[in-house]
Write an enzyme that holds these catalytic residues in place. Structure first.
Site, PDB file in Angstrom:
ATOM      1  N   CYS A 116      61.187   2.231  25.841  1.00 28.94           N
ATOM      2  CA  CYS A 116      60.116   1.336  26.256  1.00 28.94           C
ATOM      3  C   CYS A 116      60.533   0.014  26.378  1.00 28.94           C
ATOM      4  O   CYS A 116      61.044  -0.498  27.355  1.00 28.94           O
ATOM      5  CB  CYS A 116      59.078   1.902  25.258  1.00 28.94           C
ATOM      6  SG  CYS A 116      57.167   1.111  25.815  1.00 28.94           S
ATOM      7  N   ASP A 132      53.833   9.265  33.979  1.00 33.99           N
ATOM      8  CA  ASP A 132      53.922   7.834  33.380  1.00 33.99           C
ATOM      9  C   ASP A 132      52.594   7.137  33.788  1.00 33.99           C
ATOM     10  O   ASP A 132      52.780   6.521  34.932  1.00 33.99           O
ATOM     11  CB  ASP A 132      55.111   7.264  33.434  1.00 33.99           C
ATOM     12  CG  ASP A 132      55.319   6.184  32.374  1.00 33.99           C
ATOM     13  OD1 ASP A 132      54.238   5.500  32.173  1.00 33.99           O
ATOM     14  OD2 ASP A 132      56.272   5.798  31.957  1.00 33.99           O
ATOM     15  N   HIS A 178      54.583   8.231  29.382  1.00 36.07           N
ATOM     16  CA  HIS A 178      55.184   7.175  28.718  1.00 36.07           C
ATOM     17  C   HIS A 178      55.474   7.542  27.365  1.00 36.07           C
ATOM     18  O   HIS A 178      54.686   8.102  26.816  1.00 36.07           O
ATOM     19  CB  HIS A 178      54.326   6.002  28.906  1.00 36.07           C
ATOM     20  CG  HIS A 178      55.240   4.721  28.628  1.00 36.07           C
ATOM     21  ND1 HIS A 178      56.023   4.207  29.685  1.00 36.07           N
ATOM     22  CD2 HIS A 178      55.123   3.988  27.723  1.00 36.07           C
ATOM     23  CE1 HIS A 178      56.628   3.198  29.094  1.00 36.07           C
ATOM     24  NE2 HIS A 178      56.165   2.898  28.088  1.00 36.07           N
TER      25      HIS A 178
END
Length: 230
Positions: free
Chosen positions: A120, A168, A198
């Site tokens: 991330c 996502d 995500h």
């Protein structure tokens, strides 16, 4: 597998970090770069997984200058992580991560190359680090800053692996295809994970996608075995 506490020297002080050694005591190095939640139990678990594969793993505490913390048992943990991330200066954070690469490479336990792997927030930092310093491999899980970093793609020449989920909400498929086009090359692998959102590798119920997590980790282990062999 237990981590040792250590520090990384940077221009304005010493950044705390954690270090994992593989069972052999030596191996190639991987700098593991955190999500917005810091060097959390999840990140520490993945560091131990990498060490079990044979790597010396360094996870710098990129929030060391920030004020506040993340309580993953709190309903506000996402807001807490975002508030911490908002305090960071991007260029200084990349410099801290770059210093971590240099520090890891200098350790006597590191035998072989050094790679960067990030999740991330850390996936974007890892990409930026690979563009500005000498690393041997890059692994980026749904790098959240990648859409703003594509101007650096021409400077990332090392073998690279990218993971994205097709569901996502933060990095929609249109953006993923822009990333794919920008980073494309013989040394680049990009994998899509159907139905995953995500942060799908994070075990928190808000994010976790079991199949995608397992598939992505298997692909990551295979990539590292080929590109940064122990």
């Amino acid at each position: 597998m237990t981590a040792a506490t250590t520090t990384v020297r940077v221009p304005d002080g010493e950044m705390p970090a954690r270090l994992w050694l593989p069972p052999s005591g030596t191996g190639p190095g991987i700098v593991l770069l955190q999500e917005i939640f810091g060097v959390s139990p999840y990140i520490r678990s993945r560091a131990a997984d990498l060490a079990a594969l044979g790597y010396v793993v360094l996870a710098p505490e990129l929030y060391w200058r920030a004020e506040g913390s993340v309580d993953e048992s709190s309903e506000a943990f996402l807001e807490q992580g975002m508030a911490l991330a908002a305090q960071l200066d991007w260029d200084r954070t990349v410099a801290d991560a770059t210093a971590s690469v240099e520090a890891l490479r200098s350790l006597p336990e590191v035998a072989g190359g050094v790679g960067v792997l990030g999740f991330c927030f850390g996936g974007g930092v890892a990409f930026n680090v690979a563009a500005v310093t000498d690393v041997d491999v890059l692994v980026s899980y749904y790098g959240s800053a990648l859409p703003q970093l594509l101007h650096l793609a021409g400077s990332v020449s090392v073998p690279s692996l990218h993971h994205f989920g097709t569901a996502d909400a933060y990095i929609p498929m249109e953006t993923v295809e822009e990333i794919r086009a920008a980073v494309a090359g013989r040394e680049v692998e990009l994998h899509l994970h159907d139905g995953a959102g995500h942060a799908f590798d994070n075990p928190h119920p808000l994010f976790h996608h079991e199949r995608a997590s397992e598939d992505a980790w298997r692909l990551t282990a295979d990539f590292l075995s080929r590109r940064l062999p122990v």
